[in-house]
Design an enzyme around this catalytic site. Sequence first.
Site, PDB file in Angstrom:
ATOM      1  N   HIS A 124     104.273   8.331  99.252  1.00 54.22           N
ATOM      2  CA  HIS A 124     103.990   9.191  98.107  1.00 54.22           C
ATOM      3  C   HIS A 124     105.224  10.012  97.759  1.00 54.22           C
ATOM      4  CE1 HIS A 124     102.977  12.710 100.917  1.00 54.22           C
ATOM      5  NE2 HIS A 124     103.042  11.674 101.718  1.00 54.22           N
ATOM      6  N   HIS A 152      96.677  14.583  94.206  1.00 52.22           N
ATOM      7  CA  HIS A 152      97.942  14.072  94.734  1.00 52.22           C
ATOM      8  C   HIS A 152      97.792  12.572  94.965  1.00 52.22           C
ATOM      9  CE1 HIS A 152     101.830  14.034  96.548  1.00 52.22           C
ATOM     10  NE2 HIS A 152     101.372  13.658  97.718  1.00 52.22           N
ATOM     11  N   CYS A 189     103.916  12.642  91.250  1.00 56.87           N
ATOM     12  CA  CYS A 189     103.370  11.713  92.235  1.00 56.87           C
ATOM     13  C   CYS A 189     102.551  10.599  91.586  1.00 56.87           C
ATOM     14  CB  CYS A 189     102.529  12.466  93.268  1.00 56.87           C
ATOM     15  SG  CYS A 189     101.121  13.383  92.570  1.00 56.87           S
TER      16      CYS A 189
END
Length: 267
Positions: free
Chosen positions: A42, A30, A155
């Site tokens: 994010h 991530h 992401c």
Amino acid sequence: MGLLTNKMEREELKAGDHIYTYRAVFAYSHHGIFVGGSKVVHFRPEHNLNSSSSSSPMESFTSASSSTEDICPTFPDCGFRQPNSGVVLSCLDCFLKNGSLYCFEYGVSPSVFLTKVRGGTCTTAQSDPTDSVIHRAMYLLQNGFGNYDIFKNNCEDFALYCKTGLLIMDKLGVGRSGQASSIVGAPLAAVLSSPFSLLIPNPIGVATVTAGMYCMSRYATDIGVRRDVVKVSVEDLALNLDVKSIEQVEEEEEKEEEEDSDTEFVR
């Protein structure tokens, strides 16, 4: 710097860094932009911020850990986002979720890029100055980054855009994400190398050919070498991604409510 990842200590963090951490026992990573003050901007699937349901098994897998997030005890603004947006401001602890911290590399040479066994760790593209990176991240926090798509707008794509301002114009292909390129490249390399098994009886030779094709497929989709990328200012991003600003969404919702009330009045 390792062949697999680029692990770093928190003391080494600088504002504007593209950071990432692994989830689900290294199944995927991530990504986000560290903006200073122990805060990270994010991008996550919007529906998982509103409910526990998901539109696909893959999206459910990639954000399962974020759908049950507790309230941060340290920072009151941790978890801030605009309505109808998947761009989130989190503290570093909540972003990492007890995972290790890694720094995404920019401006690597082709040889270094090809030695990276795993995608989503580096790019040959150069990073823009820190001020530009943080400006993009904070602007998108207020205005959104469009709809989350695991292959075309995830992401890592968000962080790559914040760092470079580069946008892929071919909407039919894979996005900027190195992870997505790896997912597509691995089976593609296996398929393309299968005919060589008839010419190369040695399994090691076939594996070497497959690995080479995999690395080259990743390199060909890197934003630093692709020809279908353009520099787009963050203020113009909505026009290129078909992204609606928060104000546009609110205006459309108000119009829908007015139309519904008018319909009820007529009835």
